[in-house]
Design a protein around this motif. Sequence first.
Motif, mmCIF file in Angstrom:
data_model
loop_
_atom_site.group_PDB
_atom_site.id
_atom_site.type_symbol
_atom_site.label_atom_id
_atom_site.label_comp_id
_atom_site.label_asym_id
_atom_site.label_seq_id
_atom_site.Cartn_x
_atom_site.Cartn_y
_atom_site.Cartn_z
ATOM 1 N N GLY A 218 0.792 -1.040 0.232
ATOM 2 C CA GLY A 218 0.398 -0.352 0.329
ATOM 3 C C GLY A 218 0.786 1.012 0.342
ATOM 4 N N ILE A 219 2.351 1.435 1.120
ATOM 5 C CA ILE A 219 2.644 1.826 0.666
ATOM 6 C C ILE A 219 3.323 2.656 -0.619
ATOM 7 C CG2 ILE A 219 5.238 3.395 1.485
ATOM 8 C CD1 ILE A 219 4.475 1.863 4.153
ATOM 9 N N GLU A 220 4.018 2.023 -1.428
ATOM 10 C CA GLU A 220 4.181 1.528 -2.727
ATOM 11 C C GLU A 220 3.510 2.521 -3.745
ATOM 12 O OE1 GLU A 220 6.655 2.042 -6.482
ATOM 13 O OE2 GLU A 220 7.300 2.084 -4.015
ATOM 14 N N LEU A 221 2.205 1.426 -3.572
ATOM 15 C CA LEU A 221 1.056 2.102 -4.788
ATOM 16 C C LEU A 221 0.569 3.480 -4.276
ATOM 17 C CD1 LEU A 221 -1.607 1.350 -5.755
ATOM 18 C CD2 LEU A 221 -3.014 0.751 -3.494
ATOM 19 N N ILE B 64 -5.354 10.258 0.169
ATOM 20 C CA ILE B 64 -5.078 8.516 0.498
ATOM 21 C C ILE B 64 -5.232 8.938 1.885
ATOM 22 C CG2 ILE B 64 -3.021 6.762 0.724
ATOM 23 C CD1 ILE B 64 -2.115 8.843 -1.474
ATOM 24 N N MET B 65 -5.093 7.206 1.948
ATOM 25 C CA MET B 65 -5.835 6.547 3.159
ATOM 26 C C MET B 65 -5.424 5.668 4.081
ATOM 27 S SD MET B 65 -9.343 6.012 5.772
ATOM 28 C CE MET B 65 -10.100 8.453 5.531
ATOM 29 N N ASN C 113 0.458 13.173 3.765
ATOM 30 C CA ASN C 113 -0.672 14.124 4.465
ATOM 31 C C ASN C 113 -1.496 12.011 4.711
ATOM 32 O OD1 ASN C 113 -0.452 13.755 2.042
ATOM 33 N ND2 ASN C 113 -1.626 15.217 0.939
ATOM 34 N N ALA C 114 -1.260 11.288 4.258
ATOM 35 C CA ALA C 114 -2.289 9.995 3.950
ATOM 36 C C ALA C 114 -2.317 10.480 5.400
ATOM 37 C CB ALA C 114 -1.597 9.025 3.793
ATOM 38 N N ASN D 113 -15.486 11.039 5.262
ATOM 39 C CA ASN D 113 -16.010 11.758 4.106
ATOM 40 C C ASN D 113 -15.138 13.988 4.425
ATOM 41 O OD1 ASN D 113 -18.446 12.170 2.991
ATOM 42 N ND2 ASN D 113 -18.861 11.029 4.930
ATOM 43 N N LYS D 114 -14.488 13.482 6.047
ATOM 44 C CA LYS D 114 -13.830 14.776 6.292
ATOM 45 C C LYS D 114 -12.136 14.825 5.203
ATOM 46 C CE LYS D 114 -13.959 14.373 11.361
ATOM 47 N NZ LYS D 114 -12.973 13.977 12.395
ATOM 48 N N MET D 115 -11.843 14.050 4.448
ATOM 49 C CA MET D 115 -10.755 13.991 3.545
ATOM 50 C C MET D 115 -11.137 14.639 2.674
ATOM 51 S SD MET D 115 -8.152 11.053 4.142
ATOM 52 C CE MET D 115 -7.017 11.901 3.508
#
Length: 119
Positions: free
Chosen positions: A60-63, A76-77, A96-97, A114-116
């Motif tokens: 997921g980090i590379e993605l 990104i979350m 900023n993830a 929703n917040k992001m």
Amino acid sequence: MPKILLAEDDNDMRRFLVKALENAGFQVSSHDNGMAAYQRLREEPFEMLLTDIVMPEMDGIELARRASELDPDIKIMFITGFAAVALNSDSDAPKNAKVLSKPVHLRELVSEVNKMLAA
């Protein structure tokens, strides 16, 4: 309708997240590994990438790093049982993830998405 790209290798978790997000009004494209999700991201834009960290083929980090290169504005979350990995200052994770730890409560997930997206 905001579009979310979901990468999660656990089938039950992926179905659970898709249902919750679709019920909240989001359009979701889900994939069981990072490489498949990255290929989809190259085909069309998404407002948000929601990804596990530990997955086969591409983590997921590379993605997330590649997604940010394709679209610097993508939100990104991470949803992971390994939050410390994502928060490591040495990682390539976008700074900023947002990181949510598993198990995640659906209300919290939808609220944070929703917040992001509103930011």
